[in-house]
Write a protein that holds these residues in place. Structure first.
Motif, PDB file in Angstrom:
ATOM      1  N   GLU A 123       0.771  -1.266   0.155  1.00 47.01           N
ATOM      2  CA  GLU A 123       0.115  -0.053  -0.073  1.00 47.01           C
ATOM      3  C   GLU A 123       0.776   1.328   0.092  1.00 47.01           C
ATOM      4  O   GLU A 123       0.702   2.117  -0.831  1.00 47.01           O
ATOM      5  N   VAL A 124       1.997   1.278   0.689  1.00 46.74           N
ATOM      6  CA  VAL A 124       2.853   2.325   0.784  1.00 46.74           C
ATOM      7  C   VAL A 124       3.603   2.492  -0.467  1.00 46.74           C
ATOM      8  O   VAL A 124       3.654   3.783  -0.915  1.00 46.74           O
ATOM      9  N   TYR A 125       4.160   1.448  -0.886  1.00 50.75           N
ATOM     10  CA  TYR A 125       4.835   1.673  -2.230  1.00 50.75           C
ATOM     11  C   TYR A 125       3.864   2.230  -3.389  1.00 50.75           C
ATOM     12  O   TYR A 125       4.323   3.139  -4.067  1.00 50.75           O
ATOM     13  N   ALA A 126       2.580   1.697  -3.433  1.00 48.30           N
ATOM     14  CA  ALA A 126       1.499   2.139  -4.441  1.00 48.30           C
ATOM     15  C   ALA A 126       1.374   3.687  -4.316  1.00 48.30           C
ATOM     16  O   ALA A 126       1.260   4.455  -5.076  1.00 48.30           O
ATOM     17  N   GLU A 127       1.215   3.983  -3.135  1.00 50.19           N
ATOM     18  CA  GLU A 127       0.877   5.482  -2.828  1.00 50.19           C
ATOM     19  C   GLU A 127       1.981   6.392  -3.361  1.00 50.19           C
ATOM     20  O   GLU A 127       1.744   7.391  -4.103  1.00 50.19           O
ATOM     21  N   ILE A 128       3.128   6.179  -3.222  1.00 44.42           N
ATOM     22  CA  ILE A 128       4.261   6.730  -3.468  1.00 44.42           C
ATOM     23  C   ILE A 128       4.598   6.661  -5.090  1.00 44.42           C
ATOM     24  O   ILE A 128       4.738   7.952  -5.380  1.00 44.42           O
ATOM     25  N   LYS A 129       4.301   5.578  -5.619  1.00 45.52           N
ATOM     26  CA  LYS A 129       4.436   5.487  -7.039  1.00 45.52           C
ATOM     27  C   LYS A 129       3.360   6.238  -7.740  1.00 45.52           C
ATOM     28  O   LYS A 129       3.487   7.051  -8.661  1.00 45.52           O
ATOM     29  N   GLU A 130       2.163   6.384  -7.084  1.00 44.31           N
ATOM     30  CA  GLU A 130       1.146   7.201  -7.734  1.00 44.31           C
ATOM     31  C   GLU A 130       1.368   8.759  -7.676  1.00 44.31           C
ATOM     32  O   GLU A 130       0.993   9.491  -8.429  1.00 44.31           O
ATOM     33  N   MET A 131       1.978   9.013  -6.561  1.00 48.09           N
ATOM     34  CA  MET A 131       2.117  10.634  -6.480  1.00 48.09           C
ATOM     35  C   MET A 131       3.400  11.103  -7.215  1.00 48.09           C
ATOM     36  O   MET A 131       3.306  12.198  -7.645  1.00 48.09           O
ATOM     37  N   HIS A 132       4.209  10.047  -7.449  1.00 48.69           N
ATOM     38  CA  HIS A 132       5.369  10.604  -8.114  1.00 48.69           C
ATOM     39  C   HIS A 132       5.554   9.981  -9.485  1.00 48.69           C
ATOM     40  O   HIS A 132       6.434  10.369 -10.278  1.00 48.69           O
TER      41      HIS A 132
END
Length: 185
Positions: free
Chosen positions: A92-101
């Motif tokens: 979940e953390v990886y996906a959120e950061i990837k979505e933002m950047h």
């Protein structure tokens, strides 16, 4: 300059017998790491725990300081908690950061042991200053992240050493020292 994210992992981690366990979310870790993250410009501080009851406890503690009396009494705490997100798992953390950047983060584990792909503070600081790729610093509670999880990270930050053989800092202390070495003046 790269954005920095923190993830405090509660499971799976080791206990003092090197058994795989889940640890409890603590009030002090929520407060102190949120304040430290805010001081050093961390974009988001993720508290990762698979147990719903633990995630709800963290939300209840933070809610007191984000709404009503607690928010009025200590607005600084409200600001610090605005950077905290409770997550079920690292995916979940990886996906959120990837979505933002638009790109996944460079995953950097912290550990009290050295590994083959250990980097120094000066190396990571230079990388952060010259790259736009987000950095995710992972911290384990208990007696640290599982060895296989650490070995699967992109980099591992060198341990914090004092002048003695004793080497068992609280995670709050480790976060503060590491953030100061990476982002301090």
């Amino acid at each position: 300059m790269a954005d920095i994210y923190l993830a405090l992992i509660h499971a799976p981690v080791y206990n003092k017998n090197m058994e795989t366990v889940a640890t409890s979310i603590t009030n002090l870790d929520l407060h102190d790491i949120a304040r430290c993250a805010t001081t050093y410009g961390v974009k988001r501080y993720y508290v990762v725990h698979p147990a719903e009851a633990q995630r709800q406890l963290a939300k209840r503690i933070m809610g007191f300081w984000q709404e009503g009396y607690g928010a009025d009494y200590n607005p600084d705490r409200q600001e610090a908690f605005s950077r905290v997100k409770i997550a079920d798992n690292l995916a979940e953390v990886y996906a959120e950061i990837k979505e933002m950047h638009g790109i996944g983060p460079i995953k950097v584990a912290t550990d009290a042991r050295k590994y083959a792909n250990t980097v120094t503070y000066s190396q990571l600081r230079e990388d952060m200053e010259t790259s736009e790729t987000p950095i995710l610093l992972l911290f384990g509670t208990g007696w640290g992240l599982l060895k296989e999880d650490v070995e699967n990270m992109d980099q591992i930050l060198e341990p914090i050493y004092g002048p003695t053989e004793y080497n068992h800092l609280s995670v709050r202390s480790a976060v503060a020292i590491i953030l100061d070495r990476l982002r301090g003046h």
